[in-house]
Design an enzyme around this catalytic site. Sequence first.
Site, mmCIF file in Angstrom:
data_model
loop_
_atom_site.group_PDB
_atom_site.id
_atom_site.type_symbol
_atom_site.label_atom_id
_atom_site.label_comp_id
_atom_site.label_asym_id
_atom_site.label_seq_id
_atom_site.Cartn_x
_atom_site.Cartn_y
_atom_site.Cartn_z
ATOM 1 N N ASN A 247 0.811 -1.232 0.000
ATOM 2 C CA ASN A 247 0.000 0.000 0.000
ATOM 3 C C ASN A 247 0.843 1.280 0.000
ATOM 4 O OD1 ASN A 247 0.739 -0.541 2.641
ATOM 5 N ND2 ASN A 247 -1.144 0.248 3.528
ATOM 6 N N ARG B 231 11.353 4.125 5.340
ATOM 7 C CA ARG B 231 11.139 4.355 6.776
ATOM 8 C C ARG B 231 11.960 3.357 7.604
ATOM 9 N NH1 ARG B 231 5.073 5.276 8.670
ATOM 10 N NH2 ARG B 231 4.802 3.036 8.696
ATOM 11 N N ALA C 129 6.461 -6.530 -1.267
ATOM 12 C CA ALA C 129 5.213 -7.251 -1.566
ATOM 13 C C ALA C 129 5.199 -7.671 -3.032
ATOM 14 C CB ALA C 129 4.024 -6.338 -1.278
ATOM 15 N N GLU C 130 4.572 -8.809 -3.306
ATOM 16 C CA GLU C 130 4.571 -9.324 -4.685
ATOM 17 C C GLU C 130 3.790 -8.435 -5.653
ATOM 18 O OE1 GLU C 130 1.096 -11.408 -2.617
ATOM 19 O OE2 GLU C 130 3.151 -10.870 -2.100
ATOM 20 N N GLY D 255 2.643 -5.157 7.785
ATOM 21 C CA GLY D 255 1.651 -5.978 7.098
ATOM 22 C C GLY D 255 0.564 -6.410 8.063
ATOM 23 N N SER D 256 -0.073 -7.519 7.749
ATOM 24 C CA SER D 256 -1.221 -7.950 8.556
ATOM 25 C C SER D 256 -0.769 -8.531 9.899
ATOM 26 C CB SER D 256 -2.024 -9.010 7.794
ATOM 27 O OG SER D 256 -1.319 -10.236 7.781
ATOM 28 N N GLY E 53 2.264 -11.175 10.773
ATOM 29 C CA GLY E 53 3.214 -10.750 11.803
ATOM 30 C C GLY E 53 3.417 -11.809 12.865
ATOM 31 N N ARG F 237 -7.985 8.171 1.679
ATOM 32 C CA ARG F 237 -6.643 8.145 1.094
ATOM 33 C C ARG F 237 -6.349 6.719 0.627
ATOM 34 N NH1 ARG F 237 -1.089 8.850 3.911
ATOM 35 N NH2 ARG F 237 -2.267 8.014 5.652
ATOM 36 N N CYS G 27 -3.178 1.420 6.877
ATOM 37 C CA CYS G 27 -3.378 0.838 8.207
ATOM 38 C C CYS G 27 -3.823 1.878 9.228
ATOM 39 C CB CYS G 27 -2.117 0.128 8.671
ATOM 40 S SG CYS G 27 -0.665 1.141 8.477
ATOM 41 N N GLU H 3 8.618 3.619 14.309
ATOM 42 C CA GLU H 3 9.379 3.955 13.099
ATOM 43 C C GLU H 3 9.354 5.463 12.879
ATOM 44 O OE1 GLU H 3 9.187 -0.047 10.481
ATOM 45 O OE2 GLU H 3 7.582 1.382 10.063
#
Length: 501
Positions: A171, A179, A196-197, A250-251, A255, A300, A306, A481
């Site tokens: 995303n 970052r 990401a793929e 990610g999700s 994680g 957005r 997220c 981050e």
Amino acid sequence: SSLFALIKLPRRCAGGPAGLCAALLRTDGFVGGRWLPAAAAFPVHDPASGAELGLVADCGVREARAAVRAAHEAFRGWRGAAAKERSSLLRKWYDLMMQNKDDLAKIITAESGKPLKEAQGEIVYSALFLEWFSEEARRIYGDVIYTPAKEKRALVLKQPLGVAAVITPWNFPSAMITRKVGAALAAGCTVVVKPAEHTPFSALALAELANQAGIPPGVYNVIPCSRKKAKEVGEALCTDPLVSKISFTGSTATGKVLLHHAAGSVKRVSMELGGHAPFIVFDSANVDQAVAGAMASKFRNSGQTCVCSNRFLVQRGIHDSFVKKFAEAMKTNLRVGNGFEERTTQGPLIDEKAVEKVEKHVSDAVSKGATIVTGGKRHQLGKNFFEPTLLSNVTRDMLCSHEETFGPLAPVIKFDTEEEAVAIANAADVGLAGYFYSQDPAQIWRVAEQLEVGMVGVNEGLISSVECPFGGVKQSGLGREGSKYGIDEYLELKYVCFGGL
């Protein structure tokens, strides 16, 4: 010499597929400063049209291990480089990003679908992390501690961890890399990036510019891979003994799997996982301000961030006015279309699965009594497009009230008291961002302190900034981050006791 003579103008870029810059559109992995093809390749598609953008090297476990080895070999030299040298190389990388910002933005729009104006905003945001951490690289300070023993002195050193494996989402295909990587490189770590793929081209374009900037071979490595290989590559990175640090965005579900793998060798981890952001509008709020904030926060990237507001909690007294104005703003300001079209504010969702999830959340809510105020179905453009949707009469038993939608759906829940709103907001097992609108100073203090999230927007819908710490609480992750705190994620404290003085 004039100032203009000092500004390097970006070179013209020869056209690649879909009008993209061929010089930046790399398709091989980048390991040890060299472009390396893999035995197989996987296709990357434009989510707006379904057209194939190109075939990218499908790296597997072998390539992942080779990238880790390259990063490990480069670590000794990179950690030993003067902080000023690391700083100036990161700054050169930032300068190159800014010189190529339009071409980099087009790559983001092509592979992720986000509107070009948003993609241009992401590239500047992404580059600013390199600028920020180029400056922080020179501000890694230790301590001298005076102990009770007269003949001893105690020192605290901050030292880089080693190789960091960086696994990033689709995303924000550029900013989620810088970052992490900006902080890691500033600290003296080397990195292996698995993008990401859906969006490998942005990571590979960054590799091309890192190379041009003079970042030494093996310091920044990229191993793209298909969805089919993602699991084994993720596991290889998290279990490799030469990797000291895992940083993942990610999700929450993925994680947890990576944390499980990293536990075997007790690696340091940073996790920026899913959110379920509440957006609370109290009776005292300025309604027009709240609607503007809701628009910015919700839509957005078509709701695919997220920190997007996922549930709108609106107090009874202001509820009808807010819903009416929100619906009007959506109809007036949102334009669904291809991200390359100038009027577009809402691009496609990333894939069919994402569309199905929004559809499921809408149909579940309607079946349980919610009302569609506007939108509610797939867009007439077809494919991965969905209408921006506003639901009222939403209750807490609906899927959209306790699952992150990750799409252009705004469900509104009516509440009566501040305590009730805070209880609903905090009922989630995740806590990344939260937003609320109020003009009551005492209420602002109370609610800001009580919301169980890592980041709070008070009368503000857009909160991300390179200078501020980004991260969540509960199952939204571990660590922060960006900001002055972000570099600590890549540093180890070492205590040195100096005796016999």
